[in-house]
Design a protein around this motif. Structure first.
Motif, short mmCIF file in Angstrom:
data_model
loop_
_atom_site.label_atom_id
_atom_site.label_comp_id
_atom_site.label_asym_id
_atom_site.label_seq_id
_atom_site.Cartn_x
_atom_site.Cartn_y
_atom_site.Cartn_z
N LEU A 5 0.80 -1.11 0.16
CA LEU A 5 0.11 0.08 -0.02
C LEU A 5 0.92 1.28 0.00
N ALA A 6 1.80 1.26 0.61
CA ALA A 6 2.79 2.63 0.75
C ALA A 6 3.62 2.76 -0.44
N HIS A 7 3.38 1.97 -1.30
CA HIS A 7 4.17 2.12 -2.71
C HIS A 7 3.24 1.88 -3.79
N SER A 8 1.77 1.93 -3.59
CA SER A 8 0.88 1.54 -4.60
C SER A 8 0.58 2.76 -5.38
N THR A 9 0.35 2.74 -6.87
CA THR A 9 -0.02 4.06 -7.31
C THR A 9 -1.58 4.26 -7.19
N ALA A 10 -2.25 3.05 -6.58
CA ALA A 10 -3.62 3.26 -6.42
C ALA A 10 -4.04 2.67 -5.10
N PRO A 11 -3.58 3.45 -3.95
CA PRO A 11 -3.85 2.83 -2.70
C PRO A 11 -5.56 2.89 -2.39
N ARG A 12 -6.23 3.47 -2.98
CA ARG A 12 -7.83 3.33 -2.64
C ARG A 12 -7.98 1.99 -3.05
N THR A 13 -7.76 1.45 -4.18
CA THR A 13 -8.25 0.26 -4.69
C THR A 13 -7.30 -0.98 -3.98
N THR A 14 -6.19 -0.56 -3.62
CA THR A 14 -5.78 -1.80 -3.00
C THR A 14 -6.45 -1.96 -1.31
N ALA A 15 -6.88 -0.99 -0.97
CA ALA A 15 -7.65 -1.09 0.31
C ALA A 15 -8.86 -1.54 0.09
N HIS A 16 -9.43 -1.14 -0.87
CA HIS A 16 -10.94 -1.74 -1.11
C HIS A 16 -10.82 -3.28 -1.63
N ALA A 17 -9.69 -3.77 -2.18
CA ALA A 17 -9.55 -5.27 -2.59
C ALA A 17 -9.13 -6.00 -1.31
N ALA A 18 -8.32 -5.48 -0.46
CA ALA A 18 -7.89 -5.99 0.83
C ALA A 18 -8.89 -6.20 1.78
N PHE A 19 -9.90 -5.28 1.93
CA PHE A 19 -11.02 -5.36 2.83
C PHE A 19 -12.08 -6.47 2.05
N ALA A 20 -12.31 -6.32 1.10
CA ALA A 20 -13.25 -7.20 0.55
C ALA A 20 -12.74 -8.57 0.79
N THR A 21 -11.38 -8.91 0.34
CA THR A 21 -10.91 -10.53 0.85
C THR A 21 -10.96 -10.65 2.36
N ALA A 22 -10.70 -9.79 3.40
CA ALA A 22 -10.89 -10.07 4.75
C ALA A 22 -12.13 -10.32 4.84
N LEU A 23 -13.19 -9.42 4.51
CA LEU A 23 -14.65 -9.64 4.92
C LEU A 23 -15.14 -11.03 4.64
N ALA A 24 -14.57 -11.69 3.40
CA ALA A 24 -14.88 -13.05 3.19
C ALA A 24 -14.44 -13.96 4.06
N GLY A 25 -13.74 -13.62 4.91
CA GLY A 25 -13.35 -14.61 6.09
C GLY A 25 -14.05 -14.48 7.36
N PHE A 26 -15.00 -13.44 7.28
CA PHE A 26 -15.68 -13.18 8.56
C PHE A 26 -16.99 -14.33 8.50
#
Length: 354
Positions: A5-26
């Motif tokens: 995330l700290a080096h991403s050119t699209a941190p919003r997209t990276t955060a979005h995808a990471a959160f979606a993946t994490a929620l799938a494990g809830f």
């Protein structure tokens, strides 16, 4: 850990995808707790996540910290252990190696300097990005995984203004829609309760959970708004008393020590930072919490204050010491550890009764 995330050119997209993946494990059959800090950024992040989750059909409940509380200590750790949680989201409370709730799927959303990574947790960190997103903006990016969150953008703006006022397109958009002055006035009120003697931020959170814009905080009549106005007056009076205390100087350090039940040490440190531009300013409060000395560190010199505190760390300091940002940090020490700390700084006359 979303290390990219700290080096991403699209941190919003990276955060979005990471959160979606994490929620799938809830586990959707069980409730989710959103645990946040009690300042404007943490409250806004908590409100964004709770509102987005509820709108998407999740059972989500907020829990914000109180005076002296951390997620790794009682009573919060005990509350989480007893709750039958399907998932946990921790925001604006730091990133540590110790899990907050062992065995519970966890997402950490934060922008402070990490001190470790809890095994198995998904960490969405803004630390190292330039400009650095606050926890509320990161939460808003993450919440996009649950649907369009345009109506909650004002909450992300509160977090941005409350912590650092970094310029992001999201802040420009929010100011154009809801008004720059309204957002800033709301931040001032939302931040007030956590600085009072009671440190009860629940009225502020209640407004952020139900409001459709910052004017629910600044204009709409309600018992919660009355509580925020009273809190702001209490803090103002405490600051006026503490600002009359002169600093004690030793070398590069200026120490202002006072006794107040209000969390005003960061405000006093910030005020003296502008007057003592060549010093590391420490504002120490012996009255905030019995048995502790709480302090804030600020400087106009550009020095990394986290490194400074690390270099002067007393032997008994724990995880409450030296966290935060390079230019805005502080901590809490037991009296004996405080006495070792100030003696090492060349200020032995600033010891307190152990």
């Amino acid at each position: 850990m979303i290390g990219a995330l700290a080096h991403s050119t699209a941190p919003r997209t990276t955060a979005h995808a990471a959160f979606a993946t994490a929620l799938a494990g809830f586990d959707r059959a069980r409730p989710v707790t959103v645990l946040g800090h009690f300042d404007a950024d943490g409250l806004a992040a908590t409100a964004i996540l709770v509102r987005a989750l509820r709108a998407a059909g999740w059972r989500a409940e907020p829990r914000v910290t109180g005076k002296g509380e951390t997620p790794w200590d009682e009573p919060i750790a005990g509350e989480l252990a007893r709750a039958d949680l399907g998932g946990l989201i921790v925001t604006d409370l730091g990133t540590r190696a110790d899990p907050v709730a062992p065995g519970v799927p966890t997402v950490v959303i934060d922008h402070h300097l990490p001190t470790g990574l809890a095994p198995g947790a998904t960490v969405v960190s803004g630390n190292g990005l330039v400009p650095e997103p606050t926890s509320a903006l990161l939460a808003w990016w993450c919440a996009g995984a649950l649907g369009d969150q345009a109506d909650l953008l004002w909450l992300a703006a509160l977090g941005l203004v409350g912590d650092m006022a970094a310029r992001f397109p999201e802040l420009d958009e929010a100011e154009a829609r809801w008004g720059k002055t309204a957002i800033r006035d709301a931040v001032s009120l939302v931040n007030a309760p956590r600085r009072t003697a009671s440190a009860d931020a629940s009225p502020a959170l209640a407004l952020l959970l139900r409001g459709d814009g910052p004017k629910v905080v600044t204009k709409a009549d309600s018992p919660e708004r009355d509580a925020l106005v009273a809190a702001k007056a209490e803090v103002r009076d405490a600051v006026e008393a503490a600002r009359r205390v002169p600093p004690r100087v030793a070398g590069d350090v200026a120490l202002i020590r006072f006794d107040s039940p209000c969390q005003i040490h960061p405000l006093i440190a910030q005020q003296w930072r502008g007057r003592l531009k060549d010093k590391i300013v420490l504002a120490a409060n012996t009255g905030y919490r019995p048995g502790w000395v709480h302090f804030a560190a600020r400087s106009a010199r550009g020095q990394n204050l986290v490194d400074f505190l690390r270099d002067h760390r007393p032997p008994g300091a724990d995880s409450r010491y030296g966290n935060g940002h390079a230019q805005a940090t502080g901590g809490a020490l037991r009296p004996a550890d405080w006495n070792a700390f100030v003696t090492g700084l060349g200020l032995p006359d600033q010891q307190v009764p152990a």
